[in-house]
Design a protein around this motif. Structure first.
Motif, PDB file in Angstrom:
ATOM      1  N   LEU A 232       0.837  12.831  -1.909  1.00  0.00           N
ATOM      2  CA  LEU A 232      -0.310  12.965  -1.014  1.00  0.00           C
ATOM      3  C   LEU A 232       0.079  12.873   0.451  1.00  0.00           C
ATOM      4  CD1 LEU A 232      -3.408  13.170  -0.716  1.00  0.00           C
ATOM      5  CD2 LEU A 232      -3.497  10.673  -0.886  1.00  0.00           C
ATOM      6  N   PHE A 233       0.982  11.957   0.804  1.00  0.00           N
ATOM      7  CA  PHE A 233       1.284  11.703   2.210  1.00  0.00           C
ATOM      8  C   PHE A 233       2.604  12.308   2.685  1.00  0.00           C
ATOM      9  CE2 PHE A 233      -1.731   8.196   1.414  1.00  0.00           C
ATOM     10  CZ  PHE A 233      -2.596   8.418   2.469  1.00  0.00           C
ATOM     11  N   GLU A 234       3.394  12.866   1.781  1.00  0.00           N
ATOM     12  CA  GLU A 234       4.678  13.407   2.210  1.00  0.00           C
ATOM     13  C   GLU A 234       4.895  14.848   1.751  1.00  0.00           C
ATOM     14  OE1 GLU A 234       7.974  10.657   1.890  1.00  0.00           O
ATOM     15  OE2 GLU A 234       6.599   8.986   1.637  1.00  0.00           O
ATOM     16  N   ILE A 235       4.709  15.128   0.480  1.00  0.00           N
ATOM     17  CA  ILE A 235       4.939  16.480  -0.011  1.00  0.00           C
ATOM     18  C   ILE A 235       3.866  17.435   0.490  1.00  0.00           C
ATOM     19  CG2 ILE A 235       5.176  17.933  -2.049  1.00  0.00           C
ATOM     20  CD1 ILE A 235       7.496  16.066  -1.718  1.00  0.00           C
ATOM     21  N   LEU A 236       2.602  17.106   0.244  1.00  0.00           N
ATOM     22  CA  LEU A 236       1.504  18.008   0.618  1.00  0.00           C
ATOM     23  C   LEU A 236       1.411  18.247   2.127  1.00  0.00           C
ATOM     24  CD1 LEU A 236      -1.342  16.990  -1.874  1.00  0.00           C
ATOM     25  CD2 LEU A 236       0.232  18.932  -1.983  1.00  0.00           C
ATOM     26  N   PRO A 237       1.530  17.207   2.978  1.00  0.00           N
ATOM     27  CA  PRO A 237       1.500  17.488   4.428  1.00  0.00           C
ATOM     28  C   PRO A 237       2.608  18.424   4.886  1.00  0.00           C
ATOM     29  CG  PRO A 237       1.106  15.172   4.037  1.00  0.00           C
ATOM     30  CD  PRO A 237       1.513  15.758   2.726  1.00  0.00           C
TER      31      PRO A 237
ATOM     32  N   LEU B 228      -6.433   4.967   1.648  1.00  0.00           N
ATOM     33  CA  LEU B 228      -5.648   5.345   0.470  1.00  0.00           C
ATOM     34  C   LEU B 228      -4.280   4.682   0.409  1.00  0.00           C
ATOM     35  CD1 LEU B 228      -6.463   9.154   0.173  1.00  0.00           C
ATOM     36  CD2 LEU B 228      -7.610   7.209  -0.896  1.00  0.00           C
ATOM     37  N   ASP B 229      -3.805   4.136   1.523  1.00  0.00           N
ATOM     38  CA  ASP B 229      -2.481   3.503   1.491  1.00  0.00           C
ATOM     39  C   ASP B 229      -2.518   2.027   1.863  1.00  0.00           C
ATOM     40  OD1 ASP B 229       0.535   3.494   1.535  1.00  0.00           O
ATOM     41  OD2 ASP B 229       0.123   2.997   3.631  1.00  0.00           O
ATOM     42  N   TYR B 230      -3.025   1.705   3.072  1.00  0.00           N
ATOM     43  CA  TYR B 230      -2.886   0.338   3.553  1.00  0.00           C
ATOM     44  C   TYR B 230      -3.740  -0.660   2.775  1.00  0.00           C
ATOM     45  CZ  TYR B 230      -2.845  -3.729   6.552  1.00  0.00           C
ATOM     46  OH  TYR B 230      -2.717  -5.006   7.021  1.00  0.00           O
ATOM     47  N   ILE B 231      -4.996  -0.330   2.541  1.00  0.00           N
ATOM     48  CA  ILE B 231      -5.868  -1.266   1.828  1.00  0.00           C
ATOM     49  C   ILE B 231      -5.363  -1.544   0.405  1.00  0.00           C
ATOM     50  CG2 ILE B 231      -8.196  -1.585   0.894  1.00  0.00           C
ATOM     51  CD1 ILE B 231      -9.294  -0.276   3.385  1.00  0.00           C
ATOM     52  N   PRO B 232      -4.974  -0.518  -0.377  1.00  0.00           N
ATOM     53  CA  PRO B 232      -4.383  -0.823  -1.691  1.00  0.00           C
ATOM     54  C   PRO B 232      -3.094  -1.634  -1.591  1.00  0.00           C
ATOM     55  CG  PRO B 232      -5.103   1.459  -1.604  1.00  0.00           C
ATOM     56  CD  PRO B 232      -5.201   0.925  -0.212  1.00  0.00           C
ATOM     57  N   ALA B 233      -2.249  -1.327  -0.594  1.00  0.00           N
ATOM     58  CA  ALA B 233      -1.011  -2.088  -0.433  1.00  0.00           C
ATOM     59  C   ALA B 233      -1.304  -3.528  -0.064  1.00  0.00           C
ATOM     60  CB  ALA B 233      -0.136  -1.434   0.643  1.00  0.00           C
ATOM     61  N   LEU B 234      -2.274  -3.743   0.822  1.00  0.00           N
ATOM     62  CA  LEU B 234      -2.650  -5.107   1.208  1.00  0.00           C
ATOM     63  C   LEU B 234      -3.223  -5.864   0.019  1.00  0.00           C
ATOM     64  CD1 LEU B 234      -2.968  -7.194   3.474  1.00  0.00           C
ATOM     65  CD2 LEU B 234      -5.218  -6.197   3.952  1.00  0.00           C
ATOM     66  N   CYS B 235      -4.026  -5.186  -0.777  1.00  0.00           N
ATOM     67  CA  CYS B 235      -4.590  -5.811  -1.978  1.00  0.00           C
ATOM     68  C   CYS B 235      -3.481  -6.265  -2.926  1.00  0.00           C
ATOM     69  CB  CYS B 235      -5.526  -4.824  -2.677  1.00  0.00           C
ATOM     70  SG  CYS B 235      -6.298  -5.453  -4.184  1.00  0.00           S
TER      71      CYS B 235
END
Length: 289
Positions: free
Chosen positions: A154-159, A127-134
């Motif tokens: 998704l990666f900061e508020i919810l956790p 959800l993060d690295y592959i889209p960023a790499l793309c």
């Protein structure tokens, strides 16, 4: 040179060596090959990656301007998000163990533990690295504000909300169990009814401390995220430096928490210390000679 590039090396070095020691200790000691320690090992690996990658990447790309592109920074962000998701996995394991202690062994099977740990690594990757790499390679455009906001939630508020809620319930439940056991010990006329913490209370100690440290270190990051989501404002350079300093501090604090408050790891460290540091007394025969 900014204070960040001077002080940032210390927590990064502690994070690297501290988490490497935790991984080595758990891997080399059969007594530590328990299911809860699988989650500790996975989190330690993620924290090791943060310490090894995050600050050096900031140093080379920021202060020295040696980065050719931002792919290295994307890898650093992947390590951070993997640390967060692995902490959520550890909290999930401890939540089940404390809320449902009689069903924990039946529920937290080897298969389920493996799936949870695998998801903790795969979710940030997919959800993060592959889209960023793309996006970096110019194959797609995934840098819109809506997508960036979704990733922050998704990666900061919810956790953070998940960790806050689960840890609060763990504390309440562990204290309730501890009080019941203390009352039972008192009724059975033990000499010291509170002489030893219950298993539930002891098991809660490490996860509570680790989560509190995490929330304290990520409070400034949450402040900047809320500012971006609500007011569309970017954090100042000083705020970014504070955030970048606190991230490796969090990863450096975790192995210290394990060493001080996790009983099985602390015992193995003490045995190692006695074996390699404290000299053995000479035998009577050798003294007589």
């Amino acid at each position: 040179m900014s204070w960040f590039y001077i002080l940032g090396w210390f927590p990064s070095v502690v994070a690297v060596f501290g988490n490497a020691l935790v991984v080595f200790l758990i891997a080399s000691r059969p007594r530590l090959h328990t299911r809860p320690n699988w989650f500790i090992t996975s989190l330690a690996l993620a924290d090791f990656a943060v310490g090894f990658i995050y600050f050096p990447t900031n140093f080379l790309c920021g202060e020295r301007s040696l980065c050719k592109n931002e792919i290295a920074q994307d890898i650093a962000v992947l390590a951070i998000y993997s640390s967060i998701t692995n902490l959520c996995a550890l909290a999930t394991d401890r939540y089940i163990a404390i809320m449902e202690p009689l069903r924990y062994v039946a529920w937290m099977t080897t298969r389920l533990a493996t799936i949870i740990i695998a998801l903790a690594w795969l979710i940030p990757l997919i959800l993060d690295y592959i889209p960023a790499l793309c996006t970096r390679l110019g194959k797609c455009n995934l840098e819109s504000k809506a997508l960036v906001s979704t990733k922050m939630i998704l990666f900061e508020i919810l956790p953070c909300l998940f960790l806050l809620i689960t840890t609060t319930q763990i504390i309440i439940t562990a204290k309730r169990h501890w009080r019941k056991n203390a009352l039972l010990n008192s009724q059975l006329q033990y000499n010291e009814p509170n002489r030893q913490r219950t298993k539930d209370y002891a098991a809660a100690t490490v996860i509570v401390i680790v989560v509190v440290i995490f929330l304290a270190c990520y409070s400034v990051e949450l402040y900047s995220v809320v500012g971006f989501l609500v007011f569309s404002s970017d954090p100042s350079e000083k705020v970014v430096e504070v955030i970048s300093f606190l991230i490796p501090v969090n990863c450096a604090a975790n192995p210290i928490a394990y060493a001080l408050f996790k009983r099985d790891i602390r015992k193995e460290l003490q045995k190692t210390y006695r074996k390699h540091v404290i000299p053995r007394p000479r035998s009577t025969a050798s003294t007589a000679v």
